[in-house]
Design an enzyme around this catalytic site. Sequence first.
Site, PDB file in Angstrom:
ATOM      1  N   LEU A  45       1.007  -1.331   0.161  1.00 32.81           N
ATOM      2  CA  LEU A  45       0.071   0.133   0.009  1.00 32.81           C
ATOM      3  C   LEU A  45       0.969   1.321  -0.050  1.00 32.81           C
ATOM      4  O   LEU A  45       1.916   1.441   0.807  1.00 32.81           O
ATOM      5  CB  LEU A  45      -0.877   0.008   1.236  1.00 32.81           C
ATOM      6  CG  LEU A  45      -2.049   0.976   1.166  1.00 32.81           C
ATOM      7  CD1 LEU A  45      -3.076   0.772   0.197  1.00 32.81           C
ATOM      8  CD2 LEU A  45      -2.507   1.119   2.723  1.00 32.81           C
ATOM      9  N   ASP A  46       0.463   2.137  -0.847  1.00 35.93           N
ATOM     10  CA  ASP A  46       1.206   3.516  -0.811  1.00 35.93           C
ATOM     11  C   ASP A  46       2.691   3.356  -1.460  1.00 35.93           C
ATOM     12  O   ASP A  46       3.175   4.331  -1.240  1.00 35.93           O
ATOM     13  CB  ASP A  46       1.261   4.179   0.616  1.00 35.93           C
ATOM     14  CG  ASP A  46      -0.070   4.664   1.132  1.00 35.93           C
ATOM     15  OD1 ASP A  46      -1.085   4.531   0.211  1.00 35.93           O
ATOM     16  OD2 ASP A  46      -0.134   4.974   2.044  1.00 35.93           O
TER      17      ASP A  46
END
Lengths: 286, 286, 286, 286
Positions: B230-231
């Site tokens: 994520l990210d």
Amino acid sequence: MMNRANTATLLLRCPDRKGLVAAVANLLARNGINIIDAQQHTDIDAGLFFHRVMFDMSGMTVSREDFLKQLEAECKTYEMDWKLSFGDRKKRVAIFVSKYEHCIYDLLLRHKVGELNCEIPLIVSNHEDLRYFADVFNIPYYVFPITRDNKREQEQKEIALLREHNIDVIVMARYMQVLSDEMIAEFPNQIINIHHSTLPAFKGAKPYHQAHERGVKLVGATAHYATADLDEGPIIAQGVEDSSHADTVDDLVRKGRDIERVTLANAVRAHLDDKIIVYGHRTIVF
Amino acid sequence: MMNRANTATLLLRCPDRKGLVAAVANLLARNGINIIDAQQHTDIDAGLFFHRVMFDMSGMTVSREDFLKQLEAECKTYEMDWKLSFGDRKKRVAIFVSKYEHCIYDLLLRHKVGELNCEIPLIVSNHEDLRYFADVFNIPYYVFPITRDNKREQEQKEIALLREHNIDVIVMARYMQVLSDEMIAEFPNQIINIHHSTLPAFKGAKPYHQAHERGVKLVGATAHYATADLDEGPIIAQGVEDSSHADTVDDLVRKGRDIERVTLANAVRAHLDDKIIVYGHRTIVF
Amino acid sequence: MMNRANTATLLLRCPDRKGLVAAVANLLARNGINIIDAQQHTDIDAGLFFHRVMFDMSGMTVSREDFLKQLEAECKTYEMDWKLSFGDRKKRVAIFVSKYEHCIYDLLLRHKVGELNCEIPLIVSNHEDLRYFADVFNIPYYVFPITRDNKREQEQKEIALLREHNIDVIVMARYMQVLSDEMIAEFPNQIINIHHSTLPAFKGAKPYHQAHERGVKLVGATAHYATADLDEGPIIAQGVEDSSHADTVDDLVRKGRDIERVTLANAVRAHLDDKIIVYGHRTIVF
Amino acid sequence: MMNRANTATLLLRCPDRKGLVAAVANLLARNGINIIDAQQHTDIDAGLFFHRVMFDMSGMTVSREDFLKQLEAECKTYEMDWKLSFGDRKKRVAIFVSKYEHCIYDLLLRHKVGELNCEIPLIVSNHEDLRYFADVFNIPYYVFPITRDNKREQEQKEIALLREHNIDVIVMARYMQVLSDEMIAEFPNQIINIHHSTLPAFKGAKPYHQAHERGVKLVGATAHYATADLDEGPIIAQGVEDSSHADTVDDLVRKGRDIERVTLANAVRAHLDDKIIVYGHRTIVF
């Protein structure tokens, strides 16, 4: 035009309450002082009020001493933290450099053309490399080579030199040494540093290499006050530019140079013009 | 003007060596194909060559099948990874939304005025809230409410729906659910997300609150491909705007909305126009 | 890393037709030359094709003379206007200045840190003022005071000096004299000027005063090739910054200095890196 | 948080003299009113003082009528032009549109998410095209087709409609009719227009075509108050974006759309928040 020598700038912070602006305005008006410019900010959550007032004293009907006494009394009443700077007393800036030229070129050019309202009585470096450029402007250039062993001792000499010359502001124009906590404590919120990346991203070494690895589409720079907690000092100014896959690390470094010097100069000018109030880990830049 | 239906776009990646541009150009020239636009990039350190060629097939002297056979042979010779998109086959986009309006308003406006070269056969949401806006454009709006318990099951239904409609690209227009690794694996480098802050700074929740606390002088947004990490997906586009102490969290959120929708749209347009090659954790956006 | 001395850059313009990229790529490939970077542009309305190819000659299997002959033949076949620059022959730049420091400081800093791939054999001025800065870098500084009466004569001397030193590019770094048509004709598309405002707005004198009067919310600068038609030369680069009612004319001039030097430097770097093709009143800047 | 309904905003202009800030601050303080925000500006050359004060009346110790009487008296003493807006009386906005969607989409989105502090009781158009979008938000949509012959008559009807609905502000969201001087005189400094180019450059028709012809490297937009002198009204906000030779006219138009809607929204928000004082051909936007 306005004669800067007759002006003064007052920065204030206090608990928010009614009548603060009136109190300051009345103090000035009853002494024949004209407000030139003023800004304010309220942090509603914290219940704090911040104020900057620049005024023209050319029609002032009392002495500076009398005015200061009245100001002190007023500030005591309202629990104000305050700082007053007179326009006829230029701030004295020491520039710290290592080997990179771009920030010092920029600062000395801006000083020469009148953008920076200060004196620059000396330049400090840990290297001889940039003496040639200080010479162009006849600014004394002091070299204190830093090693692991002599760092504390050399910093003591630097502090003594800075005190001797009544230095108000230290500008780290890509000075590549970490200042000790002691040095920073000597000049609280008076040391301006430029970090070659937008904080809080890419802290630490080689930020442009990090940025290149991560494939970012923006590069930037951050000017902040130096604090004991490295890279965490209150941010004063930030700048940014587009980048792309076509940028090599060299290109990012080049773009970084452009952003760093402009961002550093913006921060220094704001400080010299008494536009900054530090507040927790933050700044208000009016 | 050029008729887009007769065009195609080729994206290539291969080990760098002499004659690559000539090989591609000759393949096209000997089949009567005219190059409209081309970009290239070499990663010297990695020894890799990247190429994008957009061409006009209106004078092509062979069938598409014949041309594809020749292309495959050429690509095999040079160890090329390649992707070819025909202009008469529009990509099919599914937009995922939750409750925030700004990104979907923006995407549907851009689609309406012809900025986005795609079809949008459906919108997926975990809430009913934005159905009214899908209705304006007669786009089917599917709601899959997500709870901790039903998430896997609902995602399976979503994947089935997306497959049924031959979806090529998923645009997470402020869709407030984390996609599972399985979902992401189904659509590698086909899911575009907008992160409401400039990565790598302020990862995680409430980035505008973080930015406000830290007193940053810039706010931004990042569009990237969704990955299991994520990210950390490859960044496609970033945007930024000035901020100051005078900005409340609400102001930062407002500025964020403006940056998010423009940045997301830039990323989506680059993807639809076959301008992106993903490469490690990075993108090349021609 | 790549050794720049082994590289060359080819700029081309010709009527658009099939096979142009292949023709160039084959010419290079059959002589053992590797393409490092390439860009192209087609003006569909005008039926013109523009091409820039940068290549590495370290594996070239023929002599430069032989290669040039082949190139000439190829260009004749396709009616190509072309220009070839070898990386081991740096362009020779003359900087023209008057009294403003900011652009020349900037150019000489950039040259020193390696941003500008050129030699600067001389500086020309109509005033003595900036000699001190040329001296820092040991660059000969020639002064030709200009009056209404001696202008033609002095320009003749300047042209002779420039010819004697094989000057390729003239950079007007806030040189406050209008060049004669004769001078401009001597150096077609080789004289780069900086106009202190975004053209086409605020042509003529005192653009920052004009901008202040009009209350604009943006100030800018334009770098362009000097042509006989003053302020109408092909635009190479432009820059802009926000302004507001709070900006005095002095503030606008200060902002202008920042934009001017960056914009001029961008234009000069593009020219030195052979990225510009002039085309009617326009430029293509690859 | 602050309750907007209890606030008011005062805009002032008067000859500069000592004691102005004190006079206003005292007026507020003696009636139990707390200043939330304030800005000021002095035009030294013109000898004029400008002031904006936003205040919280929740602790006001007099009635609004009493306060207004005191304010009038004070303003008379100091020859102040003034305007007071109460936070519990939202401005009433009429949006004028023709066929382009991007500005009205943007304004209605911003209104929906709470960025624009106003009511939008009606939309006026010379075409039916955008009725579908007004319907989404249940805003009455009035069509007045304009021909050369009926223009005056239709405008009379529009003015009557606007008066009937107590309209304070007209936003020309790409309304493609030139308003008559009569219409403009009815709503002085209350009509906000967006010009699809940075003024003063490229006045008149087809500015993006003009920009393309000229090969500019920036495109922009200007929001200004409509005046009888077309394209010469006081500028409120401007925006700009990079462009290059690779941009077709369509690309410039697309970039223009992005800049236009953001720039128009910035201008409208500044007007609604009582941040603008018009001053000659200029604006002060606090």
